[in-house]
Design a protein around this motif. Structure first.
Motif, PDB file in Angstrom:
ATOM      1  N   HIS A  78       6.799 -24.654 -89.595  1.00 27.91           N
ATOM      2  CA  HIS A  78       7.234 -25.653 -90.566  1.00 27.91           C
ATOM      3  C   HIS A  78       8.538 -26.280 -90.088  1.00 27.91           C
ATOM      4  CE1 HIS A  78       4.476 -23.312 -93.057  1.00 27.91           C
ATOM      5  NE2 HIS A  78       4.418 -24.366 -93.857  1.00 27.91           N
ATOM      6  N   GLU A  79       8.791 -27.493 -90.580  1.00 28.58           N
ATOM      7  CA  GLU A  79      10.078 -28.127 -90.321  1.00 28.58           C
ATOM      8  C   GLU A  79      10.685 -28.523 -91.659  1.00 28.58           C
ATOM      9  OE1 GLU A  79       9.761 -31.736 -88.049  1.00 28.58           O
ATOM     10  OE2 GLU A  79       8.036 -32.402 -89.189  1.00 28.58           O
ATOM     11  N   ILE A  80      11.996 -28.464 -91.714  1.00 24.90           N
ATOM     12  CA  ILE A  80      12.698 -28.810 -92.939  1.00 24.90           C
ATOM     13  C   ILE A  80      12.794 -30.334 -93.025  1.00 24.90           C
ATOM     14  CG2 ILE A  80      14.881 -28.628 -94.198  1.00 24.90           C
ATOM     15  CD1 ILE A  80      15.311 -25.924 -92.744  1.00 24.90           C
ATOM     16  N   THR A  81      12.359 -30.887 -94.150  1.00 23.82           N
ATOM     17  CA  THR A  81      12.457 -32.334 -94.338  1.00 23.82           C
ATOM     18  C   THR A  81      13.597 -32.696 -95.285  1.00 23.82           C
ATOM     19  OG1 THR A  81      10.832 -32.269 -96.132  1.00 23.82           O
ATOM     20  CG2 THR A  81      10.008 -32.703 -93.904  1.00 23.82           C
ATOM     21  N   GLU A  82      14.029 -31.705 -96.068  1.00 20.92           N
ATOM     22  CA  GLU A  82      15.166 -31.937 -96.958  1.00 20.92           C
ATOM     23  C   GLU A  82      15.845 -30.592 -97.221  1.00 20.92           C
ATOM     24  OE1 GLU A  82      16.046 -33.619-101.464  1.00 20.92           O
ATOM     25  OE2 GLU A  82      14.126 -34.088-100.514  1.00 20.92           O
ATOM     26  N   TYR A  83      17.181 -30.604 -97.199  1.00 23.02           N
ATOM     27  CA  TYR A  83      17.942 -29.376 -97.413  1.00 23.02           C
ATOM     28  C   TYR A  83      18.386 -29.273 -98.869  1.00 23.02           C
ATOM     29  CZ  TYR A  83      18.167 -28.925 -92.360  1.00 23.02           C
ATOM     30  OH  TYR A  83      17.844 -28.789 -91.044  1.00 23.02           O
ATOM     31  N   ALA A  84      18.480 -28.039 -99.360  1.00 25.61           N
ATOM     32  CA  ALA A  84      19.031 -27.791-100.694  1.00 25.61           C
ATOM     33  C   ALA A  84      20.547 -28.018-100.630  1.00 25.61           C
ATOM     34  CB  ALA A  84      18.711 -26.370-101.133  1.00 25.61           C
ATOM     35  N   LEU A  85      21.090 -28.602-101.677  1.00 25.51           N
ATOM     36  CA  LEU A  85      22.518 -28.910-101.706  1.00 25.51           C
ATOM     37  C   LEU A  85      23.202 -28.099-102.796  1.00 25.51           C
ATOM     38  CD1 LEU A  85      22.286 -32.800-101.408  1.00 25.51           C
ATOM     39  CD2 LEU A  85      22.554 -31.132 -99.568  1.00 25.51           C
ATOM     40  N   ASP A  86      24.468 -27.767-102.549  1.00 25.40           N
ATOM     41  CA  ASP A  86      25.240 -27.078-103.584  1.00 25.40           C
ATOM     42  C   ASP A  86      25.833 -28.109-104.543  1.00 25.40           C
ATOM     43  OD1 ASP A  86      27.453 -28.166-102.286  1.00 25.40           O
ATOM     44  OD2 ASP A  86      28.097 -26.262-101.395  1.00 25.40           O
ATOM     45  N   GLU A  87      26.663 -27.631-105.490  1.00 25.99           N
ATOM     46  CA  GLU A  87      27.226 -28.532-106.517  1.00 25.99           C
ATOM     47  C   GLU A  87      28.159 -29.592-105.939  1.00 25.99           C
ATOM     48  OE1 GLU A  87      29.504 -24.824-106.029  1.00 25.99           O
ATOM     49  OE2 GLU A  87      27.479 -25.123-106.713  1.00 25.99           O
ATOM     50  N   ASN A  88      28.659 -29.379-104.691  1.00 26.12           N
ATOM     51  CA  ASN A  88      29.539 -30.369-104.040  1.00 26.12           C
ATOM     52  C   ASN A  88      28.754 -31.353-103.164  1.00 26.12           C
ATOM     53  OD1 ASN A  88      31.839 -29.108-105.130  1.00 26.12           O
ATOM     54  ND2 ASN A  88      31.914 -27.665-103.428  1.00 26.12           N
ATOM     55  N   GLY A  89      27.436 -31.166-103.070  1.00 30.43           N
ATOM     56  CA  GLY A  89      26.623 -32.051-102.232  1.00 30.43           C
ATOM     57  C   GLY A  89      26.538 -31.580-100.790  1.00 30.43           C
ATOM     58  N   ASP A  90      27.049 -30.398-100.513  1.00 34.14           N
ATOM     59  CA  ASP A  90      26.972 -29.837 -99.161  1.00 34.14           C
ATOM     60  C   ASP A  90      25.679 -29.035 -99.024  1.00 34.14           C
ATOM     61  OD1 ASP A  90      29.517 -30.820 -98.449  1.00 34.14           O
ATOM     62  OD2 ASP A  90      30.476 -29.099 -99.432  1.00 34.14           O
ATOM     63  N   ILE A  91      25.215 -28.905 -97.779  1.00 34.82           N
ATOM     64  CA  ILE A  91      23.990 -28.134 -97.529  1.00 34.82           C
ATOM     65  C   ILE A  91      24.240 -26.677 -97.875  1.00 34.82           C
ATOM     66  CG2 ILE A  91      22.386 -27.341 -95.746  1.00 34.82           C
ATOM     67  CD1 ILE A  91      22.794 -30.015 -94.333  1.00 34.82           C
ATOM     68  N   LEU A  92      23.340 -26.123 -98.659  1.00 38.03           N
ATOM     69  CA  LEU A  92      23.422 -24.735 -99.094  1.00 38.03           C
ATOM     70  C   LEU A  92      23.079 -23.816 -97.916  1.00 38.03           C
ATOM     71  CD1 LEU A  92      23.994 -23.336-101.796  1.00 38.03           C
ATOM     72  CD2 LEU A  92      21.545 -23.319-102.215  1.00 38.03           C
ATOM     73  N   ILE A  93      23.876 -22.779 -97.724  1.00 38.23           N
ATOM     74  CA  ILE A  93      23.681 -21.825 -96.632  1.00 38.23           C
ATOM     75  C   ILE A  93      23.330 -20.468 -97.235  1.00 38.23           C
ATOM     76  CG2 ILE A  93      24.752 -20.701 -94.637  1.00 38.23           C
ATOM     77  CD1 ILE A  93      24.424 -23.718 -94.277  1.00 38.23           C
ATOM     78  N   ASN A  94      22.304 -19.805 -96.676  1.00 35.18           N
ATOM     79  CA  ASN A  94      21.907 -18.494 -97.204  1.00 35.18           C
ATOM     80  C   ASN A  94      22.788 -17.384 -96.621  1.00 35.18           C
ATOM     81  OD1 ASN A  94      20.896 -17.876 -94.636  1.00 35.18           O
ATOM     82  ND2 ASN A  94      18.766 -18.197 -95.219  1.00 35.18           N
ATOM     83  N   GLU A  95      22.479 -16.144 -97.007  1.00 37.47           N
ATOM     84  CA  GLU A  95      23.303 -14.998 -96.582  1.00 37.47           C
ATOM     85  C   GLU A  95      23.223 -14.718 -95.081  1.00 37.47           C
ATOM     86  OE1 GLU A  95      19.297 -13.553 -97.940  1.00 37.47           O
ATOM     87  OE2 GLU A  95      20.809 -14.822 -98.826  1.00 37.47           O
TER      88      GLU A  95
END
Length: 117
Positions: free
Chosen positions: A35-52
């Motif tokens: 799979h390829e990512i077509t859209e990233y999840a964003l945090d409340e500041n609009g930055d890309i969310l990073i997992n653990e």
């Protein structure tokens, strides 16, 4: 014999078109669909969310398409077409003899004499 060969070519073409119409996805060596990512999840500041693990979190993904089988089927279709033309004599050169007024004679292969007029 020609009819049998044409029927075989028809069958091959039918199978090749089936391959052309399918969607082929990339599969890893362990059998998982890539799979390829077509859209990233964003945090409340609009930055890309990073997992653990330090990787970006996908919001939308799609399967990676493999064009290789489609291109191979296209090449097989072209080859079958060439074989059919050869078998039926459709690519045979046309011999045309045209006389020049000055007495010079030319032989042109593969050209319709009417097209020269």
């Amino acid at each position: 014999m020609i009819t049998t060969e044409v029927e075989r070519l028809d069958y091959v073409l039918h199978k090749c078109w089936e391959v052309m119409e399918r969607t082929h996805v990339v599969v890893s060596s362990n059998g998982r669909v890539a799979h390829e990512i077509t859209e990233y999840a964003l945090d409340e500041n609009g930055d890309i969310l990073i997992n653990e693990h330090g990787h970006p979190v996908p919001k939308k993904m799609r399967k990676v398409v493999d064009d290789g089988p489609t291109l191979q089927a296209a090449n097989a279709i072209m080859a079958a077409g060439r074989e059919r033309r050869r078998l039926l004599g459709l690519d045979a050169p046309t011999n045309a003899k045209v006389e020049h007024e000055g007495g010079v004679r030319y032989e042109i292969i593969g050209v319709d004499p009417e097209a020269l007029k």
